[in-house]
Scaffold this active site. Structure first.
Site, PDB file in Angstrom:
ATOM      1  N   HIS A 182       0.838  -1.223   0.000  1.00  0.00           N
ATOM      2  CA  HIS A 182       0.000   0.000   0.000  1.00  0.00           C
ATOM      3  C   HIS A 182       0.867   1.267   0.000  1.00  0.00           C
ATOM      4  O   HIS A 182       0.424   2.315   0.466  1.00  0.00           O
ATOM      5  CB  HIS A 182      -0.952   0.029   1.193  1.00  0.00           C
ATOM      6  CG  HIS A 182      -1.684  -1.256   1.426  1.00  0.00           C
ATOM      7  ND1 HIS A 182      -2.939  -1.507   0.904  1.00  0.00           N
ATOM      8  CD2 HIS A 182      -1.320  -2.391   2.065  1.00  0.00           C
ATOM      9  CE1 HIS A 182      -3.319  -2.727   1.248  1.00  0.00           C
ATOM     10  NE2 HIS A 182      -2.355  -3.297   1.951  1.00  0.00           N
ATOM     11  N   SER A 206      15.897  21.686 -15.158  1.00  0.00           N
ATOM     12  CA  SER A 206      14.740  22.491 -15.507  1.00  0.00           C
ATOM     13  C   SER A 206      15.248  23.803 -16.082  1.00  0.00           C
ATOM     14  O   SER A 206      16.268  24.327 -15.643  1.00  0.00           O
ATOM     15  CB  SER A 206      13.906  22.757 -14.251  1.00  0.00           C
ATOM     16  OG  SER A 206      13.143  23.941 -14.413  1.00  0.00           O
ATOM     17  N   LYS A 242      16.616  21.728  -9.948  1.00  0.00           N
ATOM     18  CA  LYS A 242      15.913  20.485 -10.294  1.00  0.00           C
ATOM     19  C   LYS A 242      16.814  19.427 -10.923  1.00  0.00           C
ATOM     20  O   LYS A 242      17.717  19.721 -11.670  1.00  0.00           O
ATOM     21  CB  LYS A 242      14.772  20.792 -11.290  1.00  0.00           C
ATOM     22  CG  LYS A 242      13.598  21.517 -10.697  1.00  0.00           C
ATOM     23  CD  LYS A 242      12.861  20.723  -9.628  1.00  0.00           C
ATOM     24  CE  LYS A 242      12.043  19.592 -10.200  1.00  0.00           C
ATOM     25  NZ  LYS A 242      10.867  20.047 -10.945  1.00  0.00           N
ATOM     26  N   GLU A 285      10.453   8.637 -16.432  1.00  0.00           N
ATOM     27  CA  GLU A 285       9.092   9.089 -16.756  1.00  0.00           C
ATOM     28  C   GLU A 285       8.710   8.696 -18.184  1.00  0.00           C
ATOM     29  O   GLU A 285       7.576   8.308 -18.461  1.00  0.00           O
ATOM     30  CB  GLU A 285       8.991  10.613 -16.598  1.00  0.00           C
ATOM     31  CG  GLU A 285       9.148  11.104 -15.175  1.00  0.00           C
ATOM     32  CD  GLU A 285       9.386  12.607 -15.130  1.00  0.00           C
ATOM     33  OE1 GLU A 285      10.562  13.020 -15.063  1.00  0.00           O
ATOM     34  OE2 GLU A 285       8.412  13.365 -15.197  1.00  0.00           O
TER      35      GLU A 285
END
Ligand code: ARG
Length: 465
Positions: A157, A278, A284, A291
């Site tokens: 979970h 970024s 970043k 992704e």
């Protein structure tokens, strides 16, 4: 001018829109090597059967070899007016060798031709994906051996559940990839039958030898039913299904990398090689590769879904709808291959933070099950009762804001008087993982054995255990 390959009964040329919707050369040009190999096998068979002369067959083979090298070096001119790869090759063959080129199409049709070409193509894809998955497994097993002792939190979970080792976690993906390879191999067996010689749909009146062309192209046997041979696309669907499942595995792993590398979690770091910055936020470090692996799964599943929809209403035998089988599949195979390579790269690159992992593994009372197991083993308590007692100790720890091993023994004894200081030994995350020695469990000793076994099998080229 009407089409010179099939325009005998036509007076007008096709409308430009007709040509736009009909043309497939931009996609099926990728089948050129397979198309030429199949044509060479067919021509040789025609000559062996006395259907064409040996001299014609020799010229056809020579011409086809010339075309193969022309396409290979980029000097071949693909013509949209010739629709597809089959007619582009045949038309060029006529330029090179004259009328004998027209004999190549005896006892075959573009319907069995395209089915043959695409089977050969998908077979090559399977072999490439298999090698890529093997390299992925090797990278995983190598890192698993290195991190057989590195303790991290295991989750259910997405809540801290029990400590596991990072090596154990990586080996889970080795198992998934093994099943993926098995699925591709299984599909390969069924794929490996030759449609060539089924002709348009009914077979042919020429005395062809389908077993010979099947053998020449590395197929196990010719397909037994000509209608099925030209209209079956199960081989694409099966491989796309295997690809979809493999992509889902990669996507789940990619998602974990996204989670692990988030500054909120910080269990793992990717180097500059697999992160991007970024353009506005200088701090970043984005896990774009992970992704994109996650996203490419959509393309793979989409191709499977798309082709199932194309096929579901088609009567026998060949229908032009089936020309739409290639583009999505080719894109999906390319996406999968790239995703496997990207994940393999990230597996080699990722650097776990063992300190942080260990701390996180102990958070959330992750050794509570070990405490309950101790009560069962040492005090012979039924597990349900041990679960309850442990629950009360966890509540006490939570109320005091301390970890399980920081609860004073006296406080534990208020809940269960028979508890002794011995219990502290099982409450560390290291002893927790060390105790999980059941077959398939996370104990470092198990992980080392499994990782070594995998490396040995992979080095021998075995797919599964
Ligand atoms: N380009 C076609 C395809 O990919 C080849 C077969 C065409 N056959 C036909 N009868 N028009 O399906």
């Amino acid at each position: 001018m009407s089409n010179k390959m099939w325009g005998g009964r036509f007076e007008q040329s096709p409308d430009a829109i007709m040509e736009d919707i009909n043309v497939s050369i931009d996609v099926d040009r990728h089948l050129y090597a397979q198309d030429i190999a199949a044509s060479k096998a067919h021509a040789a068979m025609l000559a062996a059967q006395g259907i064409i002369t040996a001299n014609d067959a020799k010229n056809i083979a020579k011409g086809l070899d010339t075309i193969l090298s022309e396409i290979g070096r980029g000097s071949f001119e693909f013509k949209r007016a010739l629709e597809d790869i089959h007619m582009n090759v045949e038309s060029r063959l006529a330029e090179l060798i004259g009328p004998a080129a027209g004999r190549l199409h005896t006892a075959r049709s573009r319907n069995d031709q395209v089915a043959t070409d695409f089977r050969l193509y998908v077979r090559d894809v399977i072999d490439g994906v298999d090698a890529a998955l093997a390299a992925f497994q090797h990278a995983l097993a190598t890192r698993a051996l290195e991190h057989a002792d590195t303790v991290m939190p295991g989750f259910t979970h997405l809540q801290t559940a029990q400590p596991v080792t990072f090596g154990h976690h990586l080996l889970a993906y080795v198992e998934m990839a093994a099943r993926d390879r098995g699925r591709f191999q299984d599909a390969r067996k069924r794929l490996n039958e030759s449609p060539l010689g089924a002709a348009a749909l009914a077979g042919t009146s020429f005395p062809i030898d389908r077993a010979a062309t099947a053998r020449a192209l590395g197929f196990d046997r010719p397909m037994a039913n000509s209608l099925d041979a030209v209209s079956d696309r199960d081989f694409v669907l099966e491989v796309l299904a295997a690809a979809s499942i493999a992509a889902v595995h990669l996507s789940r792993f990619a998602e974990e990398i996204v989670i692990w590398t988030s500054p909120l979690v910080g269990l793992v770091r990717l180097s500059d090689k697999f992160t991007t910055g970024s353009s506005i936020m200088p701090q970043k470090r984005n896990p774009d590769a992970a992704e994109l692996v996650r996203a490419k799964t959509g393309r793979v599943i989409g191709a499977l879904n798309g082709l199932l929809i194309v096929m579901k209403g088609l009567p026998l035998a060949y229908q032009k709808d089936m020309q739409e089988d290639k583009q999505g599949a080719m894109e999906a195979f390319a996406a999968l291959s790239l995703a496997i390579r990207a994940m393999t790269g990230m597996v080699g690159d990722l650097a776990p933070d063992p300190e942080r992992m260990k701390r996180a593994a102990g958070d959330g009372y992750a050794t509570a099950t070990d405490l309950a197991d101790w009560l069962v083993r040492t005090l012979k308590m039924p597990f349900r009762e041990a679960h309850h007692v442990t629950g009360r100790i966890v509540a006490r720890a939570a109320a005091d804001g301390v970890a399980l091993h920081e609860v004073p023994i006296a406080a534990m004894q208020e809940i269960e008087p028979r508890i002794t200081a011995e219990v502290l030994k099982v409450l560390s995350v290291e002893s927790s993982v060390r105790s999980r020695t059941s077959y398939g469990g996370t104990a470092p000793k198990n992980v080392r054995t499994q990782a070594k076994n995998w490396l040995k099998r992979l080095e021998k080229g075995h797919i599964s255990g």
